[in-house]
Design an enzyme around this catalytic site. Structure first.
Site, PDB file in Angstrom:
ATOM      1  N   HIS A  26       0.708  -1.197  -0.069  1.00 50.50           N
ATOM      2  CA  HIS A  26       0.202   0.286  -0.360  1.00 50.50           C
ATOM      3  C   HIS A  26       0.215   1.203  -0.321  1.00 50.50           C
ATOM      4  O   HIS A  26       1.158   2.476   1.013  1.00 50.50           O
ATOM      5  CB  HIS A  26      -1.146   0.312   1.453  1.00 50.50           C
ATOM      6  CG  HIS A  26      -0.238  -0.088   2.498  1.00 50.50           C
ATOM      7  ND1 HIS A  26       0.138   0.200   3.065  1.00 50.50           N
ATOM      8  CD2 HIS A  26      -1.190  -1.449   3.709  1.00 50.50           C
ATOM      9  CE1 HIS A  26       0.413   0.065   4.064  1.00 50.50           C
ATOM     10  NE2 HIS A  26      -0.572  -1.363   4.849  1.00 50.50           N
ATOM     11  N   HIS A  80      -5.634  -8.739  14.244  1.00 48.14           N
ATOM     12  CA  HIS A  80      -5.886  -7.739  13.570  1.00 48.14           C
ATOM     13  C   HIS A  80      -6.373  -8.072  11.762  1.00 48.14           C
ATOM     14  O   HIS A  80      -6.200  -9.283  11.510  1.00 48.14           O
ATOM     15  CB  HIS A  80      -4.327  -7.230  13.133  1.00 48.14           C
ATOM     16  CG  HIS A  80      -4.385  -5.621  12.322  1.00 48.14           C
ATOM     17  ND1 HIS A  80      -4.955  -5.658  12.289  1.00 48.14           N
ATOM     18  CD2 HIS A  80      -3.074  -6.074  11.566  1.00 48.14           C
ATOM     19  CE1 HIS A  80      -4.262  -4.653  10.694  1.00 48.14           C
ATOM     20  NE2 HIS A  80      -3.260  -4.220  10.730  1.00 48.14           N
ATOM     21  N   GLU A  82      -6.318  -6.879   9.778  1.00 51.31           N
ATOM     22  CA  GLU A  82      -6.210  -6.583   8.108  1.00 51.31           C
ATOM     23  C   GLU A  82      -5.884  -6.936   7.016  1.00 51.31           C
ATOM     24  O   GLU A  82      -5.379  -9.102   7.561  1.00 51.31           O
ATOM     25  CB  GLU A  82      -4.517  -5.597   7.901  1.00 51.31           C
ATOM     26  CG  GLU A  82      -4.401  -4.900   6.827  1.00 51.31           C
ATOM     27  CD  GLU A  82      -3.103  -3.608   7.126  1.00 51.31           C
ATOM     28  OE1 GLU A  82      -3.460  -3.186   5.784  1.00 51.31           O
ATOM     29  OE2 GLU A  82      -2.908  -3.835   8.245  1.00 51.31           O
ATOM     30  N   ASP A  84      -4.033  -8.684   4.914  1.00 50.57           N
ATOM     31  CA  ASP A  84      -2.377  -9.788   4.948  1.00 50.57           C
ATOM     32  C   ASP A  84      -2.539 -10.805   5.769  1.00 50.57           C
ATOM     33  O   ASP A  84      -1.740 -11.934   6.560  1.00 50.57           O
ATOM     34  CB  ASP A  84      -1.624  -8.815   5.204  1.00 50.57           C
ATOM     35  CG  ASP A  84      -1.175  -7.638   5.669  1.00 50.57           C
ATOM     36  OD1 ASP A  84      -2.595  -6.958   6.490  1.00 50.57           O
ATOM     37  OD2 ASP A  84       0.011  -6.969   6.472  1.00 50.57           O
ATOM     38  N   HIS A 146      -2.131  -0.599  14.470  1.00 45.84           N
ATOM     39  CA  HIS A 146      -2.122   0.787  13.696  1.00 45.84           C
ATOM     40  C   HIS A 146      -3.436   0.495  13.210  1.00 45.84           C
ATOM     41  O   HIS A 146      -3.957   1.571  11.808  1.00 45.84           O
ATOM     42  CB  HIS A 146      -1.359   0.741  12.186  1.00 45.84           C
ATOM     43  CG  HIS A 146      -1.490  -0.279  11.361  1.00 45.84           C
ATOM     44  ND1 HIS A 146      -1.775   0.204  10.154  1.00 45.84           N
ATOM     45  CD2 HIS A 146      -0.682  -1.103  11.203  1.00 45.84           C
ATOM     46  CE1 HIS A 146      -1.322  -0.797   8.995  1.00 45.84           C
ATOM     47  NE2 HIS A 146      -1.171  -2.259  10.303  1.00 45.84           N
ATOM     48  N   ASP A 165       0.989  -6.199  14.814  1.00 44.70           N
ATOM     49  CA  ASP A 165       1.827  -5.605  13.527  1.00 44.70           C
ATOM     50  C   ASP A 165       3.116  -4.519  13.957  1.00 44.70           C
ATOM     51  O   ASP A 165       3.915  -3.648  13.338  1.00 44.70           O
ATOM     52  CB  ASP A 165       0.793  -4.501  12.334  1.00 44.70           C
ATOM     53  CG  ASP A 165       0.653  -4.821  10.692  1.00 44.70           C
ATOM     54  OD1 ASP A 165       0.979  -6.027  11.114  1.00 44.70           O
ATOM     55  OD2 ASP A 165       0.188  -4.676  10.423  1.00 44.70           O
ATOM     56  N   TYR A 193      10.093   0.579   8.872  1.00 48.90           N
ATOM     57  CA  TYR A 193       8.695   0.308   9.246  1.00 48.90           C
ATOM     58  C   TYR A 193       7.813   0.934  10.075  1.00 48.90           C
ATOM     59  O   TYR A 193       6.130   1.733  10.397  1.00 48.90           O
ATOM     60  CB  TYR A 193       8.378  -1.853   9.776  1.00 48.90           C
ATOM     61  CG  TYR A 193       6.662  -2.211  10.078  1.00 48.90           C
ATOM     62  CD1 TYR A 193       6.341  -2.907   9.358  1.00 48.90           C
ATOM     63  CD2 TYR A 193       6.575  -2.283  10.964  1.00 48.90           C
ATOM     64  CE1 TYR A 193       5.375  -3.343   9.114  1.00 48.90           C
ATOM     65  CE2 TYR A 193       5.583  -2.365  11.324  1.00 48.90           C
ATOM     66  CZ  TYR A 193       4.895  -3.251  10.455  1.00 48.90           C
ATOM     67  OH  TYR A 193       3.328  -3.490  10.462  1.00 48.90           O
ATOM     68  N   HIS A 226       4.678  -9.330  10.953  1.00 46.96           N
ATOM     69  CA  HIS A 226       5.481  -9.522  10.028  1.00 46.96           C
ATOM     70  C   HIS A 226       6.763  -9.558  10.547  1.00 46.96           C
ATOM     71  O   HIS A 226       7.597  -8.938  11.609  1.00 46.96           O
ATOM     72  CB  HIS A 226       5.783  -7.947   9.186  1.00 46.96           C
ATOM     73  CG  HIS A 226       4.244  -7.970   8.663  1.00 46.96           C
ATOM     74  ND1 HIS A 226       3.979  -8.649   7.416  1.00 46.96           N
ATOM     75  CD2 HIS A 226       3.294  -7.608   8.757  1.00 46.96           C
ATOM     76  CE1 HIS A 226       2.581  -8.176   6.774  1.00 46.96           C
ATOM     77  NE2 HIS A 226       2.121  -7.167   7.633  1.00 46.96           N
TER      78      HIS A 226
END
Length: 399
Positions: A26, A80, A82, A84, A146, A165, A193, A226
């Site tokens: 993104h 989370h 999101e 991914d 986030h 994250d 990051y 990650h």
């Protein structure tokens, strides 16, 4: 399909996926790829922490199958929502048929809106616990770190924090642990990051670190969603986050610009040379040769950001406009700005940049520096004078 899990502790396995080829996340340049980490907890009740991006679902299930039959998983916990980390969730639920799926209150809402699941997701609130029989999990909401749904999961007996994250990085490697990797690489990728994802939430990071201390939560391992897992070096990543969240600037300037006929480029180099001559660390970054996310990595600990653009159609160059929008969204603090650029007949660009920086709440230095056509001796002298003014301000800030 065969993929190998990695043992984190006697009761925890990494069962995620490595994405060697992703190069954009993104708008963030991921030149070293990424990982989508998921973790299997082998308690009396077996739990899966997070899933992976949808195309990697079979890899996740194969790693789980190398440890246990996936159908033995009792609980799935989504830290989370999101995509991914949750993209594979519907397929994993169908394959595993878990007893329960858990997420934060906001996570339940987000997952249902993402997938319209015909499956009840159980909400977890801040401070809730979950027994796995011989092991126990504690949940802390970390809203806006986030996403609104974000939470972390703490495995009490292993003193292990599944940090979603937080404390991660986009880095694809064959190694799963931070202590197996080059420390310089780790800091650079962790800083990138932080600068591009976590920076706007720095005050929340400081509150989270303080809350962990207040609650007396001892952490031996941090397992993010990650990048590598932190074990012997947990203090290192925590100290980096403390440093970056405080946003204390150094005597460092970042000169960011683009150019059409090399006149703005000449001004950028003259400003940089003047700063270096004053003993200031300086980074010069032309936007058509540098990704915006790499600029933000350098901005993270800089005290000054100097932005230049030629005037194009009575406005700023497109790459500079893109950088300003990106910078505004990430909300860096404790920096000051300056603007410069060459022009042919109207010269609006430096003033536009200057006002944009002020609109971000950033202190600005001097006036917008404009030079008509190719900088001559007088124009280059003005660049040097701007550099000296920036240098004085940076050194004053460090007193």
């Amino acid at each position: 399909m065969e993929f190998t899990p990695v043992k984190v502790t006697e009761r925890v396995y990494w069962v995620g996926a490595v994405d060697w080829n992703i190069r954009d996340f993104h708008g963030y340049s991921t030149e070293r790829g990424s990982t989508y980490n998921a973790y299997l907890i082998l308690g009396d009740k077996i739990a899966l922490i997070d899933t992976v991006k949808a195309p990697f679902c079979e890899e996740l299930l194969a790693r789980i199958a190398a440890v246990i039959n996936p159908e033995k998983i009792d609980y799935i916990i989504s830290n989370h929502a999101e995509m991914d980390h949750s993209g594979a969730l519907p397929k994993v639920i169908a394959a595993v048929k878990p007893e329960k799926v858990f997420a934060s209150v906001m996570g339940v809402k987000a997952l249902n809106e993402h997938f319209h699941l015909d499956y009840e997701i159980v909400p977890l609130r801040d401070g809730d616990t979950l027994s796995l029989g011989n092991l126990s999990l504690k949940f802390l909401e970390t809203r806006m770190l986030h996403w609104p749904d974000s939470m972390v999961t703490y495995l009490v007996e292993e003193r292990l924090l599944f940090s979603q994250d937080g404390f991660g990085m986009h880095l694809a490697t064959g190694e799963r642990f931070a202590d197996e990797l080059d420390p310089v690489l780790l800091r650079n990728q962790a800083a990138k990051y932080y600068a591009n994802i976590i920076l706007p939430y720095s005050q929340l990071i400081l509150k989270l670190i303080e809350r962990i201390k207040t609650l007396g939560i001892a952490i031996d391992i941090i397992a993010p969603d990650h990048g590598p897992i932190w074990r012997s070096d947990v203090g290192k990543i925590l100290s980096w986050y403390q440093e970056w969240a405080e946003q204390k600037p150094r005597q460092k300037a970042v000169v960011v610009y683009d150019t059409m006929w090399q006149s703005t480029d000449l001004m950028a180099r003259a400003i940089a040379d003047g700063l270096a001559g004053e003993g200031i660390e300086v980074k010069v970054m032309r936007l058509r040769a540098t990704d915006r996310s790499d600029v933000m990595t350098e901005v993270l600990d800089a005290g000054a950001i100097i932005i230049g653009s030629p005037t194009l159609n009575n406005g700023i160059f497109p790459t500079v406009a893109d950088m300003l929008v990106y910078l505004k969204g990430l909300k860096p603090k404790n920096k000051f700005g300056a603007a410069f650029g060459s022009y042919g007949w109207s010269g609006e660009a430096p003033g536009i940049i200057f006002n944009e920086l002020k609109g971000m709440g950033m202190e600005t230095i001097g006036e917008p520096l404009k030079v008509k056509y190719v900088p001559d001796g007088d124009g280059l002298k003005k660049c040097c004078e701007l550099a000296k003014e920036i240098s004085r301000r940076l050194k004053k800030g460090g007193e």
